[in-house]
Design an enzyme around this catalytic site. Sequence first.
Site, PDB file in Angstrom:
ATOM      1  N   VAL A 163      42.038  34.605  29.269  1.00  0.00           N
ATOM      2  CA  VAL A 163      42.654  35.234  28.142  1.00  0.00           C
ATOM      3  C   VAL A 163      42.923  34.562  26.974  1.00  0.00           C
ATOM      4  CG1 VAL A 163      44.279  37.005  27.798  1.00  0.00           C
ATOM      5  CG2 VAL A 163      43.143  37.366  29.593  1.00  0.00           C
ATOM      6  N   ARG A 222      36.616  41.647  29.731  1.00  0.00           N
ATOM      7  CA  ARG A 222      35.824  41.303  31.243  1.00  0.00           C
ATOM      8  C   ARG A 222      35.370  39.930  31.118  1.00  0.00           C
ATOM      9  NH1 ARG A 222      30.730  44.642  30.028  1.00  0.00           N
ATOM     10  NH2 ARG A 222      31.322  43.572  27.952  1.00  0.00           N
ATOM     11  N   GLU A 223      35.605  39.151  32.350  1.00  0.00           N
ATOM     12  CA  GLU A 223      35.182  37.854  32.611  1.00  0.00           C
ATOM     13  C   GLU A 223      33.441  37.822  32.446  1.00  0.00           C
ATOM     14  OE1 GLU A 223      36.542  35.523  35.786  1.00  0.00           O
ATOM     15  OE2 GLU A 223      38.644  36.163  35.517  1.00  0.00           O
ATOM     16  N   PHE A 237      30.291  51.286  35.892  1.00  0.00           N
ATOM     17  CA  PHE A 237      30.992  51.163  37.224  1.00  0.00           C
ATOM     18  C   PHE A 237      30.614  52.081  38.260  1.00  0.00           C
ATOM     19  CE2 PHE A 237      34.419  47.837  37.167  1.00  0.00           C
ATOM     20  CZ  PHE A 237      33.875  47.428  36.060  1.00  0.00           C
ATOM     21  N   GLY A 256      36.155  42.822  43.442  1.00  0.00           N
ATOM     22  CA  GLY A 256      37.196  41.721  43.597  1.00  0.00           C
ATOM     23  C   GLY A 256      37.407  41.176  42.194  1.00  0.00           C
ATOM     24  N   CYS A 271      41.676  39.937  38.972  1.00  0.00           N
ATOM     25  CA  CYS A 271      42.622  41.191  38.533  1.00  0.00           C
ATOM     26  C   CYS A 271      42.643  42.457  39.130  1.00  0.00           C
ATOM     27  CB  CYS A 271      42.350  41.189  37.067  1.00  0.00           C
ATOM     28  SG  CYS A 271      42.836  40.049  35.905  1.00  0.00           S
ATOM     29  N   ARG A 327      37.699  33.595  42.493  1.00  0.00           N
ATOM     30  CA  ARG A 327      39.090  34.037  42.843  1.00  0.00           C
ATOM     31  C   ARG A 327      38.759  35.647  43.482  1.00  0.00           C
ATOM     32  NH1 ARG A 327      42.834  33.018  37.814  1.00  0.00           N
ATOM     33  NH2 ARG A 327      40.874  33.674  36.602  1.00  0.00           N
TER      34      ARG A 327
HETATM   35  P1  NAD Z   1      43.817  31.790  34.093  1.00  0.00           P
HETATM   36  O1  NAD Z   1      44.339  31.492  35.421  1.00  0.00           O
HETATM   37  O2  NAD Z   1      42.373  31.770  33.694  1.00  0.00           O
HETATM   38  O3  NAD Z   1      44.605  30.955  32.904  1.00  0.00           O
HETATM   39  C1  NAD Z   1      46.111  30.867  33.083  1.00  0.00           C
HETATM   40  C2  NAD Z   1      46.168  29.519  32.212  1.00  0.00           C
HETATM   41  O4  NAD Z   1      47.801  29.569  31.879  1.00  0.00           O
HETATM   42  C3  NAD Z   1      45.928  28.063  32.925  1.00  0.00           C
HETATM   43  O5  NAD Z   1      44.967  27.495  32.021  1.00  0.00           O
HETATM   44  C4  NAD Z   1      47.225  27.744  33.222  1.00  0.00           C
HETATM   45  O6  NAD Z   1      47.230  26.087  33.445  1.00  0.00           O
HETATM   46  C5  NAD Z   1      48.106  28.147  32.381  1.00  0.00           C
HETATM   47  N1  NAD Z   1      49.575  28.042  32.657  1.00  0.00           N
HETATM   48  C6  NAD Z   1      50.290  28.600  33.706  1.00  0.00           C
HETATM   49  N2  NAD Z   1      51.520  28.621  33.703  1.00  0.00           N
HETATM   50  C7  NAD Z   1      51.698  28.218  32.425  1.00  0.00           C
HETATM   51  C8  NAD Z   1      53.005  28.006  31.554  1.00  0.00           C
HETATM   52  N3  NAD Z   1      54.097  28.067  32.053  1.00  0.00           N
HETATM   53  N4  NAD Z   1      52.797  27.587  30.309  1.00  0.00           N
HETATM   54  C9  NAD Z   1      51.709  27.240  29.772  1.00  0.00           C
HETATM   55  N5  NAD Z   1      50.487  27.604  30.292  1.00  0.00           N
HETATM   56  C10 NAD Z   1      50.420  28.008  31.665  1.00  0.00           C
HETATM   57  O7  NAD Z   1      44.563  33.388  33.554  1.00  0.00           O
HETATM   58  P2  NAD Z   1      43.893  34.381  33.008  1.00  0.00           P
HETATM   59  O8  NAD Z   1      42.634  35.093  33.736  1.00  0.00           O
HETATM   60  O9  NAD Z   1      43.790  34.208  31.587  1.00  0.00           O
HETATM   61  O10 NAD Z   1      44.888  35.746  33.084  1.00  0.00           O
HETATM   62  C11 NAD Z   1      46.082  35.527  32.313  1.00  0.00           C
HETATM   63  C12 NAD Z   1      46.695  36.873  32.246  1.00  0.00           C
HETATM   64  O11 NAD Z   1      45.745  37.617  31.688  1.00  0.00           O
HETATM   65  C13 NAD Z   1      47.118  37.654  33.721  1.00  0.00           C
HETATM   66  O12 NAD Z   1      48.196  38.448  33.407  1.00  0.00           O
HETATM   67  C14 NAD Z   1      45.877  38.442  33.946  1.00  0.00           C
HETATM   68  O13 NAD Z   1      46.354  39.453  34.731  1.00  0.00           O
HETATM   69  C15 NAD Z   1      45.725  39.019  32.460  1.00  0.00           C
HETATM   70  N6  NAD Z   1      44.388  39.268  32.247  1.00  0.00           N
HETATM   71  C16 NAD Z   1      43.066  38.708  32.626  1.00  0.00           C
HETATM   72  C17 NAD Z   1      42.028  38.944  32.410  1.00  0.00           C
HETATM   73  C18 NAD Z   1      40.765  38.105  33.141  1.00  0.00           C
HETATM   74  O14 NAD Z   1      39.463  38.955  33.054  1.00  0.00           O
HETATM   75  N7  NAD Z   1      40.846  37.224  33.442  1.00  0.00           N
HETATM   76  C19 NAD Z   1      41.685  40.213  31.558  1.00  0.00           C
HETATM   77  C20 NAD Z   1      42.677  40.846  31.009  1.00  0.00           C
HETATM   78  C21 NAD Z   1      43.999  40.358  31.410  1.00  0.00           C
HETATM   79  C1  UGA Z   2      38.268  43.710  34.981  1.00  0.00           C
HETATM   80  C2  UGA Z   2      38.035  44.913  34.155  1.00  0.00           C
HETATM   81  O1  UGA Z   2      36.927  45.334  34.019  1.00  0.00           O
HETATM   82  C3  UGA Z   2      38.490  44.401  32.572  1.00  0.00           C
HETATM   83  O2  UGA Z   2      38.572  45.600  31.648  1.00  0.00           O
HETATM   84  C4  UGA Z   2      40.096  43.908  32.545  1.00  0.00           C
HETATM   85  O3  UGA Z   2      40.541  43.503  31.503  1.00  0.00           O
HETATM   86  C5  UGA Z   2      40.138  42.725  33.756  1.00  0.00           C
HETATM   87  O4  UGA Z   2      39.607  42.928  34.888  1.00  0.00           O
HETATM   88  C6  UGA Z   2      41.575  42.110  33.831  1.00  0.00           C
HETATM   89  O5  UGA Z   2      42.343  42.786  33.759  1.00  0.00           O
HETATM   90  O6  UGA Z   2      41.398  40.976  34.314  1.00  0.00           O
HETATM   91  P1  UGA Z   2      36.779  41.564  35.495  1.00  0.00           P
HETATM   92  O7  UGA Z   2      37.690  41.290  36.453  1.00  0.00           O
HETATM   93  O8  UGA Z   2      36.083  40.483  34.637  1.00  0.00           O
HETATM   94  O9  UGA Z   2      37.325  42.869  34.764  1.00  0.00           O
HETATM   95  O10 UGA Z   2      35.647  42.189  36.593  1.00  0.00           O
HETATM   96  P2  UGA Z   2      34.748  43.653  36.341  1.00  0.00           P
HETATM   97  O11 UGA Z   2      33.695  43.523  35.614  1.00  0.00           O
HETATM   98  O12 UGA Z   2      35.771  44.781  36.425  1.00  0.00           O
HETATM   99  O13 UGA Z   2      34.549  43.803  38.035  1.00  0.00           O
HETATM  100  C7  UGA Z   2      35.345  43.820  38.904  1.00  0.00           C
HETATM  101  C8  UGA Z   2      34.553  43.982  40.333  1.00  0.00           C
HETATM  102  O14 UGA Z   2      34.120  45.346  40.403  1.00  0.00           O
HETATM  103  C9  UGA Z   2      33.718  42.927  40.589  1.00  0.00           C
HETATM  104  O15 UGA Z   2      33.684  42.393  41.965  1.00  0.00           O
HETATM  105  C10 UGA Z   2      32.389  43.764  40.456  1.00  0.00           C
HETATM  106  O16 UGA Z   2      31.295  42.997  41.312  1.00  0.00           O
HETATM  107  C11 UGA Z   2      32.741  44.921  40.783  1.00  0.00           C
HETATM  108  N1  UGA Z   2      31.718  45.945  40.281  1.00  0.00           N
HETATM  109  C12 UGA Z   2      31.817  46.306  39.159  1.00  0.00           C
HETATM  110  C13 UGA Z   2      30.845  46.685  41.145  1.00  0.00           C
HETATM  111  O17 UGA Z   2      30.913  46.583  42.476  1.00  0.00           O
HETATM  112  N2  UGA Z   2      30.043  47.693  40.901  1.00  0.00           N
HETATM  113  C14 UGA Z   2      30.071  47.993  39.300  1.00  0.00           C
HETATM  114  O18 UGA Z   2      29.514  49.060  38.955  1.00  0.00           O
HETATM  115  C15 UGA Z   2      30.874  47.127  38.522  1.00  0.00           C
END
Ligand code: NAD
Ligand code: UGA
Length: 452
Positions: free
Chosen positions: A26, A163-164, A258, A266, A269, A341
């Site tokens: 993010v 989404r990732e 979805f 998984g 998030c 993860r």
């Molecule tokens: P991430 O694990 O990919 O990255 C987090 C980064 O923050 C790491 O590089 C880590 O070294 C750094 N960090 C940790 N503690 C710190 C600190 N105290 N100061 C500075 N840097 C620090 O995490 P992410 O997936 O980007 O998720 C971050 C937040 O966004 C979470 O709350 C998550 O729920 C939310 N979010 C994630 C996604 C996603 O798809 N991954 C989508 C929407 C929201």
């Molecule tokens: C999800 C949400 O889609 C994002 O909108 C949100 O921002 C993010 O979490 C977050 O808060 O971190 P992401 O974790 O990248 O994004 O993964 P998804 O694409 O949502 O997939 C989640 C899981 O559902 C995966 O295991 C995927 O394989 C599964 N999935 C998804 C299915 O089994 N079937 C589907 O049709 C779609």
Amino acid sequence: MSTTRPDVDRPVDIDIDIGVVGAGYVGLTTAAGMAHLGHRVTAVDVDAQRVDALRHGQMPLREPELDDTVRRENSAGRLRFDENLGSLRTARVVFVAVPTPQSASGAADLEAVFATVRALGDILEPGSVIVAKSTVPVGTTRRCAEVVAHRGLKLVTNPEFLREGHTLEDFLAPDRIVVGSDDEVSAWIVADLYAPLSAPVYFTSPESAELAKYTSNAMLALRLSFVNELAELCDRVGADIRDVTHCVGADSRIGPAFLAPGPGWGGSCLPKDTAALLHTATGAGVQMRVLDAAVAANREQPARVVAAIAEAVTGSPDGCLAGTDLALLGLTFKAGTADRRDSPALTVARALADSGAHLCGYDPADPDGTGAPIAGLVSVPDPYAAAERADALVVLTEWPQFAELDWARLAGAVKHRTVVDTRNIIDLKSCLAHGFSVASNGIGSRAAYGHP
Ligand code: NAD
Ligand code: UGA
């Protein structure tokens, strides 16, 4: 809630420094995206190695387009990296994108968020805005605001929905931008940073914005748990989940996304955010039975997959898998990411390893086959090497590459021509034509596919 600009006398100041704390999926996407929109951004991360790599143009994440954007914006001088929060002293707006992992109680662990907000309180100029970009439970933004109110700092929550595997694409073309704040001027300062995107902006209270984020992920989880159970029903009654979801998804009130069954949902998030929402609900005295059931169903899904593998290999869902050779195709939590993860594929793999099966795995995100995600699983660099002498091939992630597998080659490699496809991604016709028996996920009678 409003979506239109209020008539407030606000300072129009677009020439401001932006900070981002946390350079993960993010944070790095927000930093690169904001720089791409023309803003001056400094991204700070506690991981000095990550910062050093980013300064040298090396990407810590596998995300389409993100590497080019980071390098371009870095060369243009709009995007810098630092390991010290002190580098954000001149920032007017700072996005906090640090992790909020699940704690033992199920609640979100907010330690990194509060530590960051407290530290920013010591360095930012009064009037600056701290933006909670991390996913945080209801009430967190207001609590953060109290921590820094004496310094004249404002708090806004701006949850992220990317989404990732699509992080930059989602940042640049969001369905909506949610801005939660009680302070209109701060809310507009944040909303204006996104102005070039012309995306709809929803202004809400901090509480509504926080809950909207959790509800979005929970809604996706509900759909997936329902569809996974539906796939099991399709198998039992001879219906085809692909046709069922196609017909259902054509309803514009429901939509087609979805609705694909799999080995469980998984990732970093959905599991933690559903747990956190349930924790919040319990704390508020509300019983969320529907979400509770969806989480419980998802917990059971890997065991269903293991039973399907046992049935395919031994003829019985309770059959013994000890000593069998299984090729696992796909180890990430979904296609298009290197992230493992909370991957359901690994949950299945752990259960199979515990039952004494020998596991050989391949994942397109690990083309060198060097990752060793769990004990008892050997990673290899291509699917044909994984299939060598296998009793069964098990498809766990929906990588498009698995739709292109060469079944003639696989037929020559395996010990037994058995496939379990949890994602319904393989070319069924070609696979069957080469003498494989296939256990798909919800595509009707297994006997129809030559199963014993
Ligand atoms: P991430 O694990 O990919 O990255 C987090 C980064 O923050 C790491 O590089 C880590 O070294 C750094 N960090 C940790 N503690 C710190 C600190 N105290 N100061 C500075 N840097 C620090 O995490 P992410 O997936 O980007 O998720 C971050 C937040 O966004 C979470 O709350 C998550 O729920 C939310 N979010 C994630 C996604 C996603 O798809 N991954 C989508 C929407 C929201
Ligand atoms: C999800 C949400 O889609 C994002 O909108 C949100 O921002 C993010 O979490 C977050 O808060 O971190 P992401 O974790 O990248 O994004 O993964 P998804 O694409 O949502 O997939 C989640 C899981 O559902 C995966 O295991 C995927 O394989 C599964 N999935 C998804 C299915 O089994 N079937 C589907 O049709 C779609």
